[in-house]
Design an enzyme around this catalytic site. Sequence first.
Site, PDB file in Angstrom:
ATOM      1  CG  HIS A  84      -1.827   1.073   1.415  1.00  0.00           C
ATOM      2  ND1 HIS A  84      -1.719   1.994   2.428  1.00  0.00           N
ATOM      3  CD2 HIS A  84      -2.919   1.415   0.704  1.00  0.00           C
ATOM      4  CE1 HIS A  84      -2.718   2.857   2.339  1.00  0.00           C
ATOM      5  NE2 HIS A  84      -3.457   2.525   1.297  1.00  0.00           N
ATOM      6  NE  ARG A  85      -1.850   5.700   0.926  1.00  0.00           N
ATOM      7  CZ  ARG A  85      -2.440   6.358   1.904  1.00  0.00           C
ATOM      8  NH1 ARG A  85      -1.732   7.194   2.649  1.00  0.00           N
ATOM      9  NH2 ARG A  85      -3.724   6.203   2.154  1.00  0.00           N
ATOM     10  CD  GLU A 143      -2.882   1.654  -3.145  1.00  0.00           C
ATOM     11  OE1 GLU A 143      -4.012   2.132  -3.276  1.00  0.00           O
ATOM     12  OE2 GLU A 143      -1.945   2.240  -2.543  1.00  0.00           O
ATOM     13  CG  ASP A 197      -3.786   6.299  -3.553  1.00  0.00           C
ATOM     14  OD1 ASP A 197      -4.821   5.643  -3.469  1.00  0.00           O
ATOM     15  OD2 ASP A 197      -2.843   6.207  -2.744  1.00  0.00           O
ATOM     16  CG  HIS A 251      -3.972   8.701  -0.135  1.00  0.00           C
ATOM     17  ND1 HIS A 251      -4.484   9.455   0.913  1.00  0.00           N
ATOM     18  CD2 HIS A 251      -4.856   7.696  -0.314  1.00  0.00           C
ATOM     19  CE1 HIS A 251      -5.605   8.926   1.341  1.00  0.00           C
ATOM     20  NE2 HIS A 251      -5.864   7.854   0.621  1.00  0.00           N
ATOM     21  CD  GLU A 298      -7.879   4.527  -4.567  1.00  0.00           C
ATOM     22  OE1 GLU A 298      -7.059   3.989  -3.781  1.00  0.00           O
ATOM     23  OE2 GLU A 298      -8.832   5.212  -4.185  1.00  0.00           O
ATOM     24  CD  GLN A 310      -6.478   0.394  -5.668  1.00  0.00           C
ATOM     25  OE1 GLN A 310      -7.123   0.265  -4.641  1.00  0.00           O
ATOM     26  NE2 GLN A 310      -5.202   0.719  -5.665  1.00  0.00           N
TER      27      GLN A 310
HETATM   28  O1  G3P Z   1      -6.566   1.288  -2.378  1.00  0.00           O
HETATM   29  C1  G3P Z   1      -6.874   0.578  -1.227  1.00  0.00           C
HETATM   30  C2  G3P Z   1      -6.823   1.578  -0.187  1.00  0.00           C
HETATM   31  O2  G3P Z   1      -5.649   2.271  -0.473  1.00  0.00           O
HETATM   32  C3  G3P Z   1      -7.982   2.518  -0.232  1.00  0.00           C
HETATM   33  O3  G3P Z   1      -7.818   3.496   0.695  1.00  0.00           O
HETATM   34  O4  G3P Z   1      -7.556   5.846   1.138  1.00  0.00           O
HETATM   35  O5  G3P Z   1      -5.591   4.354   1.305  1.00  0.00           O
HETATM   36  O6  G3P Z   1      -6.527   4.938  -0.913  1.00  0.00           O
HETATM   37  P1  G3P Z   1      -6.816   4.713   0.541  1.00  0.00           P
HETATM   38 CA    CA Z   2      -5.342   3.611  -2.482  1.00  0.00          CA
END
Ligand code: G3P
Ligand code: CA
Length: 321
Positions: free
Chosen positions: A49-50, A76, A78, A91, A169, A201
């Site tokens: 995540h990131r 991952e 954004d 993000h 995302e 996503q």
């Molecule tokens: O993309 C999964 C998760 O990252 C969604 O929440 O706010 O961290 O982008 P967020």
């Molecule tokens: Ca995300």
Amino acid sequence: MTRRLSLFLFVVFFILAAAAVMIRVVAAPSAGKSAAERLGIIHPTVVAHRGASYLAPEATAPAYILARELGADYIEMDVQRTSDGVLIAYHDDTFERTTDIAVRFPTRAKNPVADFSLAEVKSLDAGSWFNARYPDRARPSYKGLQILTFEEVVAIASAARKPIGLYIESKSPELYPGIEYDIVKIVSRRGWLDAKKVIFQSFSRESLDIFARSAPAIPRVYLIDEKMEKESGWGKLVRTAAEAGSGIGPVGYVAFPWNLGAAHRAGLIAHVYTVNASWQFSVLNFFGADGFFTDRCDLLMEYYGRRPDRAPGDILEKFKY
Ligand code: G3P
Ligand code: CA
């Protein structure tokens, strides 16, 4: 031990065992595994995540390189767009939390991401905040790290020794009309569309529909937060996810076994976010999660019995961080 105590313990054990069996039946984990196999997605799935964002500033080069070298299945990110039309991996809605924007552009510090050009974004320090907030994980090399373009993140993934995937995302897509086409264009130009290692996503059904039109073969995951679950109810969200794609990405707080089971029975995979502790991996894995978005890909890999062969510190040093 008295007979009564033995009987009591037997009843307690029997109830717990029956509850455990019930949970697994309800969660239908094998259906999730089959769905992942059908889609060509490693199961269970480690999504950084990131990047490896517990050990390095989120969404920066060391975070993504570290996740790649540790062996996560996906990195991952954004994706948003600058005022001059360049896609970046970032993000938040504003740059306040993770950069020195308050110093660099004091009068515009609260302005949205889309208000800044790429040159302005690149002038920000996206690493020093981490050192100040997490002194135990701080590194001098984190000072001055830049925000990355989406294309730079793709390039980091392309340089992997062992294939790694992109879990992309579209963040706040309503602010960036057509961003899905921009993303697909870059992913395609970089040769990723055929590789079966991309997942799109979004919290937005509309955005997933645009991805479906522009790159129909790429799996799509519908993200769910607590508010959506409260307002729409799980059944409706599962139906939407099944119409819009091939998976559901619920926040951990709503990842109950009956919810994950309903998703599995609809033929969906369920990747739960954002989970960072071993005990949470255990509970949610038992509840049927097919994988996790995690800041701690090192810990999750260990949990899944795939302990990385190198220590994070050694990797960071090798890459001069
Ligand atoms: O993309 C999964 C998760 O990252 C969604 O929440 O706010 O961290 O982008 P967020
Ligand atoms: Ca995300």
